[in-house]
Design an enzyme around this catalytic site. Structure first.
Site, short mmCIF file in Angstrom:
data_model
loop_
_atom_site.label_atom_id
_atom_site.label_comp_id
_atom_site.label_asym_id
_atom_site.label_seq_id
_atom_site.Cartn_x
_atom_site.Cartn_y
_atom_site.Cartn_z
N ALA A 1 7.40 -31.44 45.23
CA ALA A 1 7.96 -31.63 43.90
C ALA A 1 6.79 -31.80 42.94
O ALA A 1 5.78 -32.44 43.26
CB ALA A 1 8.87 -32.85 43.85
N ALA B 1 21.19 -34.49 48.65
CA ALA B 1 19.76 -34.79 48.65
C ALA B 1 19.16 -34.73 47.26
O ALA B 1 18.30 -35.53 46.90
CB ALA B 1 19.03 -33.84 49.59
N ARG C 1 25.76 -24.89 38.59
CA ARG C 1 26.98 -24.52 39.31
C ARG C 1 27.52 -23.23 38.68
O ARG C 1 28.27 -23.27 37.71
CB ARG C 1 28.03 -25.63 39.22
CG ARG C 1 27.61 -26.97 39.81
CD ARG C 1 27.51 -26.91 41.33
NE ARG C 1 27.30 -28.23 41.89
CZ ARG C 1 26.11 -28.80 42.08
NH1 ARG C 1 25.01 -28.14 41.70
NH2 ARG C 1 26.01 -30.00 42.62
N ALA D 1 11.82 -27.50 50.37
CA ALA D 1 11.22 -28.35 51.41
C ALA D 1 9.72 -28.48 51.28
O ALA D 1 9.08 -29.15 52.09
CB ALA D 1 11.55 -27.77 52.79
N ASP E 1 26.90 -37.84 51.47
CA ASP E 1 26.15 -37.67 50.23
C ASP E 1 25.01 -38.66 50.03
O ASP E 1 24.19 -38.47 49.13
CB ASP E 1 27.10 -37.81 49.02
CG ASP E 1 28.04 -36.63 48.89
OD1 ASP E 1 27.98 -35.73 49.75
OD2 ASP E 1 28.84 -36.61 47.94
N TYR F 1 37.20 -26.11 44.63
CA TYR F 1 37.43 -27.12 43.61
C TYR F 1 38.83 -27.00 43.00
O TYR F 1 39.33 -25.91 42.76
CB TYR F 1 36.41 -26.98 42.48
CG TYR F 1 35.00 -27.32 42.89
CD1 TYR F 1 34.59 -28.64 42.98
CD2 TYR F 1 34.08 -26.33 43.19
CE1 TYR F 1 33.29 -28.98 43.35
CE2 TYR F 1 32.78 -26.64 43.57
CZ TYR F 1 32.39 -27.97 43.65
OH TYR F 1 31.12 -28.28 44.02
N ASP G 1 20.63 -35.41 44.41
CA ASP G 1 21.02 -36.62 43.67
C ASP G 1 20.20 -37.82 44.13
O ASP G 1 19.81 -38.67 43.33
CB ASP G 1 22.51 -36.90 43.86
CG ASP G 1 23.38 -35.75 43.38
OD1 ASP G 1 22.99 -35.07 42.42
OD2 ASP G 1 24.45 -35.53 43.98
#
Length: 354
Positions: A231, A261, A171, A228, A299, A104, A263
């Site tokens: 949820a 994924a 992050r 995977a 994305d 970044y 987002d």
């Protein structure tokens, strides 16, 4: 359907072309990347009127970002242009270890200068007043003290019929040297909190449903993504205070690339919320959107036709569990024939595990 407003930083993304290590790269392709703008584009794909608020440098990267979001149906009219600070950017390094595969360059960016005075802008205030959903993530408060103050002020606003959602988006590199405990207070101030069990473990020390609910009692709905597997939605009825638990298994996916994924899941779930769907349908929309992104390079993955979405949302538990998504197609007992998706097929023999 009521409109949505997403706020956060979007950067230019430079990727070696062909995909070699940065030290060997001579050519780069340029894209865009930002969690909140990814959610905005995902909401637009689901038919939600959506605006994105941020700051960009008065440079080519900033113009590229504005054009890309507008092309995807996102209103960018109130994005502020900074004539002194640059648009942030990052480089992808395909040769590096996963934890170091992104570099970044965002310190001192235009977006890092966002502050509470942004909310005093009459046009931004009008967007906020008319929005049914305001979406933030844990990335923005880590950018600078002024960005953190902006998020705190936003989450203190009267709801007036609005829902404030917050995606943890942990992050650790951004929070290095900062008090990450501040993130817990922000997350607990939202109405809808989305987070992955793995990132919650890193950020809060636990990925357990019960422990997270005790740690974060504020949100009306806590959505916990279990990689995977599934949820889970822990939803508290505002009228009775009674909490219900809904779990939906993830779809079988032929993975091409995992970027974006989370987002896409957020966009799917939140679009279902705005549409007034029940928790099962919201989670299914999230899984479907994430699966479409997992099967493309980039994305965001293109969604199937509305009739396909409706058929999958209305499928039985057995039909849902038997549904699989691969680049270019969805197969399900709930569909009369495989649904075609835009995308590039993966090579034979690639992993089918997400």
């Amino acid at each position: 359907m009521r409109s949505a407003l997403c706020l956060g930083e979007t950067m230019a993304v430079l990727s070696p072309d062909p995909p070699v290590g940065l030290a060997a790269a001579d050519r780069f392709s340029c894209g865009i990347g930002g969690a909140e703008s990814n959610v905005a584009m995902g909401l637009a794909a689901f038919g939600v009127p959506v605006s994105w608020i941020s700051r960009l440098g008065e440079d080519g990267f900033g113009r590229k970002i504005l054009a890309a979001l507008a092309q995807h149906g996102v209103d960018v009219a109130q994005v502020q242009i900074d004539r002194e600070r640059p648009t942030g950017l990052y480089f992808k390094d395909p040769a590096a270890e996963p934890e170091h595969s992104v570099r970044y360059y965002r310190q001192g960016s235009a977006a890092a200068a966002m502050a509470p005075d942004l909310l005093a802008d009459p046009a931004v205030a009008a967007l906020l007043a008319g929005a049914g959903l305001v979406h933030l993530s844990g990335i923005t408060p880590a950018l600078s003290p002024s960005c953190r103050a902006l998020c705190e002020q936003l989450l203190r606003l009267p709801r007036d019929g609005r829902v404030f959602s917050f995606d943890l988006n942990w992050r650790p590199g951004l929070w290095h040297g900062q008090d990450a405990s501040l993130l817990r207070g922000l997350a607990d101030s939202a109405d809808v909190l989305l987070l992955g069990a793995d990132e919650a473990e890193q950020a809060f020390g636990t990925g357990s449903e019960a422990e997270l609910r005790t740690l974060l009692p504020g949100p009306e709905t806590l959505v916990l993504k279990k990689a995977a597997d599934s949820a889970v939605s822990l939803h508290r009825d505002p009228a009775t205070g009674r909490e219900s638990r809904t779990e939906v298994p993830a779809l079988s996916v032929a993975l091409l690339e995992p970027v974006g994924a989370g987002d896409s899941f957020a966009a799917g779930y939140l679009s279902g919320l705005l549409a007034g769907l029940d928790e099962t349908s919201r989670l299914r929309r999230g899984h479907l959107a994430a699966a479409c992104t997992l099967t493309v390079a980039g994305d965001r993955g293109a969604l199937p036709e509305e009739a396909v979405i409706e058929a999958l949302l209305g499928s039985s538990e057995a039909q849902w569990r038997a549904t699989s998504v691969a680049p270019g197609r969805i197969e399900s007992p709930a569909l009369p024939a495989p649904a075609v998706l835009p995308g590039r097929p993966i090579p034979a023999g690639s992993s089918v595990l997400r």
